[in-house]
Scaffold this motif. Structure first.
Motif, PDB file in Angstrom:
ATOM      1  N   UNK A  38      35.090  21.530  47.498  1.00 58.30           N
ATOM      2  CA  UNK A  38      33.417  21.669  47.979  1.00 58.30           C
ATOM      3  C   UNK A  38      33.031  20.981  48.860  1.00 58.30           C
ATOM      4  N   UNK A  39      33.858  20.466  49.750  1.00 57.18           N
ATOM      5  CA  UNK A  39      33.497  19.823  50.796  1.00 57.18           C
ATOM      6  C   UNK A  39      32.504  20.455  51.938  1.00 57.18           C
ATOM      7  N   UNK A  40      31.695  19.694  53.107  1.00 60.28           N
ATOM      8  CA  UNK A  40      31.278  20.866  53.695  1.00 60.28           C
ATOM      9  C   UNK A  40      32.658  20.593  54.978  1.00 60.28           C
ATOM     10  N   UNK A  41      32.446  22.359  55.361  1.00 58.72           N
ATOM     11  CA  UNK A  41      33.514  22.189  56.580  1.00 58.72           C
ATOM     12  C   UNK A  41      34.944  22.938  56.124  1.00 58.72           C
ATOM     13  N   UNK A  42      34.943  22.531  54.814  1.00 62.93           N
ATOM     14  CA  UNK A  42      36.385  23.242  54.243  1.00 62.93           C
ATOM     15  C   UNK A  42      36.428  24.631  54.792  1.00 62.93           C
ATOM     16  N   UNK A  43      37.693  24.542  54.562  1.00 65.95           N
ATOM     17  CA  UNK A  43      38.227  26.270  54.028  1.00 65.95           C
ATOM     18  C   UNK A  43      38.454  26.742  53.641  1.00 65.95           C
ATOM     19  N   UNK A  44      37.627  27.861  52.983  1.00 64.96           N
ATOM     20  CA  UNK A  44      37.575  28.295  51.149  1.00 64.96           C
ATOM     21  C   UNK A  44      37.823  29.442  51.013  1.00 64.96           C
ATOM     22  N   UNK A  45      38.725  30.178  50.608  1.00 68.00           N
ATOM     23  CA  UNK A  45      38.923  31.405  50.565  1.00 68.00           C
ATOM     24  C   UNK A  45      39.371  31.753  48.730  1.00 68.00           C
ATOM     25  N   UNK A  46      39.038  32.806  48.611  1.00 67.16           N
ATOM     26  CA  UNK A  46      39.255  33.242  47.450  1.00 67.16           C
ATOM     27  C   UNK A  46      41.314  34.317  47.211  1.00 67.16           C
ATOM     28  N   UNK A  47      41.460  34.647  46.217  1.00 63.54           N
ATOM     29  CA  UNK A  47      42.398  35.466  46.266  1.00 63.54           C
ATOM     30  C   UNK A  47      42.588  36.184  45.052  1.00 63.54           C
ATOM     31  N   UNK A  48      43.605  37.854  45.218  1.00 59.10           N
ATOM     32  CA  UNK A  48      43.070  38.642  44.279  1.00 59.10           C
ATOM     33  C   UNK A  48      44.763  39.329  44.779  1.00 59.10           C
ATOM     34  N   UNK A  49      45.461  40.067  43.353  1.00 61.22           N
ATOM     35  CA  UNK A  49      46.789  40.517  43.457  1.00 61.22           C
ATOM     36  C   UNK A  49      46.455  41.746  42.705  1.00 61.22           C
ATOM     37  N   UNK A  50      47.502  43.303  42.977  1.00 60.69           N
ATOM     38  CA  UNK A  50      47.026  44.174  41.733  1.00 60.69           C
ATOM     39  C   UNK A  50      46.190  44.254  41.648  1.00 60.69           C
ATOM     40  N   UNK A  51      45.098  44.368  42.161  1.00 59.52           N
ATOM     41  CA  UNK A  51      43.774  44.378  41.946  1.00 59.52           C
ATOM     42  C   UNK A  51      43.258  45.759  41.424  1.00 59.52           C
ATOM     43  N   UNK A  52      43.892  46.992  41.990  1.00 62.50           N
ATOM     44  CA  UNK A  52      43.482  48.043  42.758  1.00 62.50           C
ATOM     45  C   UNK A  52      43.573  49.085  41.660  1.00 62.50           C
ATOM     46  N   UNK A  53      43.146  48.786  40.491  1.00 61.92           N
ATOM     47  CA  UNK A  53      43.481  50.313  39.824  1.00 61.92           C
ATOM     48  C   UNK A  53      41.540  50.657  39.239  1.00 61.92           C
ATOM     49  N   UNK A  54      40.598  50.313  39.516  1.00 59.52           N
ATOM     50  CA  UNK A  54      39.598  50.989  39.039  1.00 59.52           C
ATOM     51  C   UNK A  54      38.875  51.043  37.920  1.00 59.52           C
ATOM     52  N   UNK A  55      39.460  49.660  37.640  1.00 56.36           N
ATOM     53  CA  UNK A  55      39.645  50.066  35.723  1.00 56.36           C
ATOM     54  C   UNK A  55      38.072  48.890  35.692  1.00 56.36           C
ATOM     55  N   UNK A  56      37.196  48.577  34.244  1.00 55.69           N
ATOM     56  CA  UNK A  56      36.683  47.887  33.789  1.00 55.69           C
ATOM     57  C   UNK A  56      37.085  46.298  34.109  1.00 55.69           C
ATOM     58  N   UNK A  57      39.035  45.853  33.410  1.00 57.37           N
ATOM     59  CA  UNK A  57      39.080  44.375  33.518  1.00 57.37           C
ATOM     60  C   UNK A  57      39.052  43.597  35.567  1.00 57.37           C
ATOM     61  N   UNK A  58      39.462  45.201  36.489  1.00 58.08           N
ATOM     62  CA  UNK A  58      39.049  44.562  37.592  1.00 58.08           C
ATOM     63  C   UNK A  58      37.479  44.935  38.241  1.00 58.08           C
ATOM     64  N   UNK A  59      36.675  45.266  37.578  1.00 57.38           N
ATOM     65  CA  UNK A  59      35.357  45.032  37.568  1.00 57.38           C
ATOM     66  C   UNK A  59      34.464  43.409  37.528  1.00 57.38           C
ATOM     67  N   UNK A  60      34.855  43.725  36.263  1.00 56.77           N
ATOM     68  CA  UNK A  60      35.114  42.072  35.651  1.00 56.77           C
ATOM     69  C   UNK A  60      35.508  40.988  36.119  1.00 56.77           C
ATOM     70  N   UNK A  61      36.326  41.411  36.603  1.00 55.82           N
ATOM     71  CA  UNK A  61      37.130  39.595  38.300  1.00 55.82           C
ATOM     72  C   UNK A  61      35.991  40.130  39.422  1.00 55.82           C
ATOM     73  N   UNK A  62      35.842  40.688  39.603  1.00 55.41           N
ATOM     74  CA  UNK A  62      34.966  41.275  40.826  1.00 55.41           C
ATOM     75  C   UNK A  62      33.878  40.498  40.547  1.00 55.41           C
ATOM     76  N   UNK A  63      32.735  40.471  39.029  1.00 57.36           N
ATOM     77  CA  UNK A  63      31.808  39.989  39.150  1.00 57.36           C
ATOM     78  C   UNK A  63      31.990  38.433  38.718  1.00 57.36           C
ATOM     79  N   UNK A  64      33.045  38.583  37.954  1.00 57.43           N
ATOM     80  CA  UNK A  64      33.410  36.582  37.722  1.00 57.43           C
ATOM     81  C   UNK A  64      33.801  36.233  39.431  1.00 57.43           C
ATOM     82  N   UNK A  65      34.511  36.918  40.305  1.00 58.85           N
ATOM     83  CA  UNK A  65      33.784  36.296  41.687  1.00 58.85           C
ATOM     84  C   UNK A  65      32.555  36.065  42.547  1.00 58.85           C
ATOM     85  N   UNK A  66      32.279  36.922  42.538  1.00 61.82           N
ATOM     86  CA  UNK A  66      30.999  36.867  42.715  1.00 61.82           C
ATOM     87  C   UNK A  66      29.937  35.347  42.184  1.00 61.82           C
ATOM     88  N   UNK A  67      30.009  35.505  41.145  1.00 65.73           N
ATOM     89  CA  UNK A  67      29.589  34.053  40.500  1.00 65.73           C
ATOM     90  C   UNK A  67      30.552  33.323  41.236  1.00 65.73           C
TER      91      UNK A  67
END
Lengths: 184, 280
Positions: free
Chosen positions: B25-54
């Protein structure tokens, strides 16, 4: 020595000429395929020019609308299209030969593995001018297979469905033609 | 930096406890997240979305890479909402960008969906700091695309070259396994032009593979989907996780690329550091 050479020539020349004639015929057939797919691409562009251009949008409904309008326009312009209009019997024979060669060549085992890996797709029915079913996955077309097939204009792509090879209009999501039992 | 808007979003999302983040978590670093096979629209995807937001609350990643199968099933407007706009609403409102690649369940016309940042292209590249990202369409690796990636990689002076697409070149999945034909065509190009990391999905679990020809391969296809106990035991598996959904965070500090893979419940399932190619 000269006599031997002449005898060899006598026996083998007709075979060589026959083989050459086959090659020439094959390349003429593929040229014809090029013409047909280019004609299709022209028709696609004409229809597309009559509807609002597709640009990146936040509205998924606009993407769906564009796809449907384009497909509708192409269907109307090709109302009499049927299987074999692009994959004519001669072109189909040439494609069968190409695919047979590829699927029995040194890359065959790898291609078959790749097709198995990519989650094979089966559709209940394939018909020209029908939309590729929304929600059905698109099976990967192995790169080594693509490398051995004639190049297509950017409007079209090859897709494998079961053992068939489909020509799909990408933007209109439309089945343009197909070759049954293409994958040996 | 956390804005009041972000804090409100986190509050409204009823946010999960953010994982214990170990990245530098250094300043000016390049930071990104990665997701795959996510587009189900079901609860586990939403849970992952919430954890990502956290995690975003702590880590402030700028963008998310999508490894394909972004939207399963039909592609109506409601499907985009249910499988993308809603699960990641907090991140989208906070200005996090998403960069998609296409999976076998995606419509090719997703490339026109602006929030996927594909600019109408099936394959494309973009650069952030010292990292260049190359999104490929592994559904259709024709000679034109192979020429394109060769040219792009050979012309890139980025310190880190990361390729992302759907079908794995290496995988120990019982369901699919590696795509050998794709590997035969792509791997020599990746090796020749110094790709450090390859990110793929398709298999519905997480796997980090021991480096192959100097390249670290990740399979992350469980950000919505999950195929429990589908990972085969193999010496190639550096780390695997096939019992819940997950996503990953990455951070380039220039000299190093840090990663942390997090389950939907906030558990860290893998973490580590990758050195640039050519260094031990």
């Amino acid at each position: 020595m000269n006599r031997l050479f002449s005898m060899g020539l006598f026996f083998y020349l007709p075979l060589l000429l026959l083989a050459q004639a086959k090659v020439n015929q094959g390349s003429l057939t593929l040229q014809e395929f090029d013409h047909l797919v280019m004609d299709y691409a022209k028709l696609h562009k004409t229809v597309r020019s009559k509807i609002p251009a597709m640009k990146p949008t936040k509205e998924p409904a606009a993407i769906d609308q564009h796809e449907r309008s384009l497909a509708r326009g192409i269907r109307e312009a090709r109302a009499t299209a049927r299987q074999g209009l692009i994959f004519t019997p001669e072109i189909a024979a040439q494609f069968h030969a190409l695919l047979d060669q590829t699927m029995h060549g040194p890359e065959a085992a790898r291609i078959r593995e790749s097709m198995k890996q990519a989650a094979p797709v089966q559709l209940p029915a394939i018909s020209v001018n029908a939309a590729y079913p929304s929600g059905a996955p698109l099976q990967t077309t192995p790169p080594s297979l693509l490398a051995n097939l004639p190049k297509l204009p950017p409007e079209l792509e090859y897709r494998v469905v079961g053992r068939s090879l489909i020509l799909r209009d990408i933007e209109a999501n439309l089945i343009v033609d197909y070759l049954s039992s293409a994958i040996p | 930096m956390r804005s009041p808007l972000l804090l409100s979003l986190l509050f409204l999302a009823g946010v999960n406890q953010a994982a214990d983040l170990k990245l530098p978590m250094k300043e000016k670093s390049v930071r990104f997240a990665i997701i795959g096979d996510n587009g189900t629209g079901e609860k586990p995807q939403y849970d992952v979305g919430k954890e990502m937001l956290a995690c975003y609350g702590k880590f402030n990643f700028d963008f998310v890479l999508m490894l394909g199968d972004n939207i399963y099933g039909g592609h109506s407007a409601s499907a985009f909402k249910r499988t993308f706009e809603d699960p990641y609403a907090g991140l989208l409102q906070a200005g996090v960008k998403f960069y998609a690649s296409l999976g076998n369940h995606d419509s090719t016309n997703e490339r026109y969906y602006k929030p996927f940042n594909m600019d109408g292209k099936q394959y494309y590249s973009f650069k952030r700091g010292d990292v260049e990202f190359f999104a490929l369409d592994s559904n259709y690796m024709d000679p034109e695309q192979l020429d394109w990636i060769r040219k792009q990689l050979s012309g890139s002076s980025a310190r880190w070259k990361i390729c992302f697409f759907h079908h794995p070149l290496y995988s120990d999945g019982k369901m699919h396994g590696p795509d050998l034909d794709l590997r035969k065509r792509l791997e020599p190009i990746f090796v020749e032009f110094g790709v450090s990391v390859v990110l793929t999905g398709h298999e519905h679990f997480y796997e980090r593979i021991r480096p192959k020809s100097g390249i670290t391969h990740f399979v992350l296809g469980n950000s919505g989907q999950l195929r429990v106990h589908n990972l085969r035991r193999s010496e190639d598996v550096a780390k695997g996780f096939d019992t819940d959904c997950a996503f990953a965070l990455m951070e380039s500090t220039g000299d190093e690329l840090h990663f942390q893979t997090i389950s939907r419940t906030g558990e860290t399932v893998d973490s580590g550091v990758i050195a640039p190619r050519g260094k031990p």
